[in-house]
Structures are given as structure tokens and as C-alpha cells.
Write an enzyme that holds these catalytic residues in place. Structure first.
Site, PDB file in Angstrom:
ATOM      1  CE1 TYR A   1      -2.784  -2.974   0.587  1.00  0.00           C
ATOM      2  CE2 TYR A   1      -3.404  -2.314   2.796  1.00  0.00           C
ATOM      3  CZ  TYR A   1      -3.788  -3.219   1.749  1.00  0.00           C
ATOM      4  OH  TYR A   1      -4.793  -4.121   1.641  1.00  0.00           O
TER       5      TYR A   1
ATOM      6  CG  HIS B   1      -0.915  -8.536   0.237  1.00  0.00           C
ATOM      7  ND1 HIS B   1      -0.376  -7.087   0.318  1.00  0.00           N
ATOM      8  CD2 HIS B   1      -1.879  -8.598   0.131  1.00  0.00           C
ATOM      9  CE1 HIS B   1      -1.657  -6.504  -0.015  1.00  0.00           C
ATOM     10  NE2 HIS B   1      -2.502  -7.359   0.050  1.00  0.00           N
TER      11      HIS B   1
END
Length: 271
Positions: free
Chosen positions: A47, A105
Site C-alpha cells: 500500500y 499478502h
């Protein structure tokens, strides 16, 4: 607030997602969320906002032990050195000694799952992450991961239009947690007359009905992103009513295998 008890950690079932929030907007969002009462904050190396999240937490001046903070290791870093360096970098940016939960992830075709999980376990033993888990793992791969390591979570896309029954079966069999991202289907629930009608009954928005449906399920948490104070407050205001079993089932029936997040490197989904 509803809590999920996992491995001696109490996880708030509603958290703040921070994907696509960066800079001052991210910092302000995180600080405001904590002041509103959020205690579960989700971020990730990919992110590119961990430093901003850390600043937001610092701005809110809350006791670190009162927060549940999750970060994630990107699929291109799934080696022993990549995972170790990745978490060290995350901790530095977050200005923290530990995170509560570290996730893989996305799975990678060429990862050595056993080595990846062993590395996370070592980091857990070192106190750098309290818990370990995965994200975007199909049910079969989740089952395999659980057989290797004491993972506690699978974070996946989950909303009324994408049922996750196979993953939920594994989650509940092993008392894990499913954390739902994109929980309001990128806003699609707002136009759903089924949810609009339920909202009128309870004096709630379709978003609130959807979030309530998620957190009212066993072992399910939700992390909606909200970039405005009003939406953050609205999302948190779901703990003063309950849906009936019939209403819960009706929302489950809306599922149509409508997947919104499916990058080219995504695994083959088996549910």
C-alpha cells in the site's frame, strides 16, 4: 464492538482498511478512526502507506497495546530474506516494535510455503509479530498452510455477492479468522434494493446492513476503507442492532460468485 478471540488476542471484528489511502489523507483517516473508537487498523507493504499509518496512530495518542495492527508481505518477497527484511521495514515505517498480525499478502506459484511460514514463525518467536496468517489463499491452500504453521487468519474478498463457504468451512474447522476486504463490494451494495429495504427497517444504510451481516457471522471480521469522517462513523455504528437468522440467510442468498479483485497473479480459486 464484537471481538474475535484468536490465540489469546482479542481482535475487533470491525477495522479500518487503508488500501489506496496515502499521505496526509491516510494519516488523518487513521487518527480520526482511532478517536472514533476503531482499534483494528489494516495496512500492507504494497500500500506504500505504512509510514502514514504510523504517523496517524502516533497522532491519536492511544496506548499501543490497545490496538490491533496488521501488515502484509507482498508476493514478490516470499523468501526467507524477503519476508524478514519486509517485516523489519514495515516495523520501522510504522514506528513499532511489533505488529499484531503479519500476513502473506498473496500466494506465489514459486514460493516455498513451508519456508515462508517457518520464517514467519521465527519472526513471531522474536516478538516482531504476535500472530501470523495468510491472505488470498484458496481453501485447499489455506488447509495446507494450517497443517504447517499456527496461522490464525485468511484475509480475502468477501461481500454479499461473493460467497466464501469453502474458506469459511476451513476457518471454522480450525477456529481461524476470515477478514473480509472490499466488504461493501466497492459500493455496489448501496444500490441493492434487498439491502435498502433492510436498512429502512432498522434505520440503517445498506453499508451498515452489509457490515453487520459480516461481523455477525462467527469468525468473520471486516475492514472497510473509509476516506471521510462521516463514513468512518457510519461504519462503526453497527453494534446497536442485530439481523434475524432469516435476514442473514437472505443476504447469503445474494451470492453470485462476483469477484472484484482478481489480478493476473491470483491463485486458482477452488470455491
Amino acid at each position: 464492538m464484537i471481538y474475535i478471540d484468536i490465540n489469546q488476542e482479542r481482535v475487533p471484528a470491525l477495522g479500518l482498511g487503508t488500501y489506496s489511502l496515502t499521505g496526509q489523507a491516510c494519516r488523518t483517516s487513521v487518527a480520526d478512526a482511532i478517536l472514533l473508537g476503531y482499534r483494528h487498523i489494516d495496512t500492507a507493504k504494497m500500500y506504500d502507506n505504512e509510514q502514514d499509518v504510523g504517523y496517524g496512530i502516533s497522532d491519536a495518542s492511544v496506548d499501543r497495546d490497545d490496538l490491533f495492527v496488521t501488515t502484509k508481505i507482498w508476493h514478490t518477497d516470499l523468501t526467507r530474506s524477503g519476508i524478514t527484511a519486509g517485516l523489519e521495514d514495515s516495523l520501522q515505517k510504522l514506528q513499532m516494535d511489533y505488529v499484531n498480525l503479519t500476513l502473506i499478502h498473496w500466494p506465489s506459484d514459486d514460493m516455498n510455503l513451508e519456508e515462508c511460514l517457518e520464517t514467519l514463525m521465527e519472526l513471531q518467536q522474536q516478538g516482531k509479530t504476535r500472530l501470523i496468517g495468510v491472505s488470498n489463499f484458496p481453501a485447499s491452500l489455506l488447509q495446507e498452510a494450517k497443517s504447517i504453521a499456527p496461522i490464525v487468519c485468511n484475509q480475502v474478498e468477501y461481500h454479499p455477492y461473493l460467497g466464501q463457504s469453502a474458506i469459511l468451512n476451513v476457518v471454522r474447522e480450525h477456529n481461524l479468522m476470515l477478514t473480509a476486504y472490499s466488504p461493501i463490494a466497492k459500493g455496489e451494495v448501496l444500490q441493492d434494493q434487498n439491502l435498502v429495504n433492510l436498512g429502512k427497517k432498522y434505520g440503517k444504510s445498506p453499508t451498515q446492513i452489509t457490515l453487520r451481516w459480516l461481523v455477525q457471522q462467527d469468525n468473520v471480521a471486516a475492514i472497510p476503507k473509509a476516506s471521510s469522517h462521516e463514513h468512518r462513523a457510519e461504519n462503526l455504528d453497527i453494534f446497536n442492532f442485530s439481523l434475524t437468522d432469516e435476514e442473514m440467510d437472505h443476504i447469503h442468498s445474494l451470492s453470485k460468485n462476483h469477484r472484484l479483485i482478481n489480478p493476473h497473479f491470483a491463485p486458482v480459486w477452488d470455491d
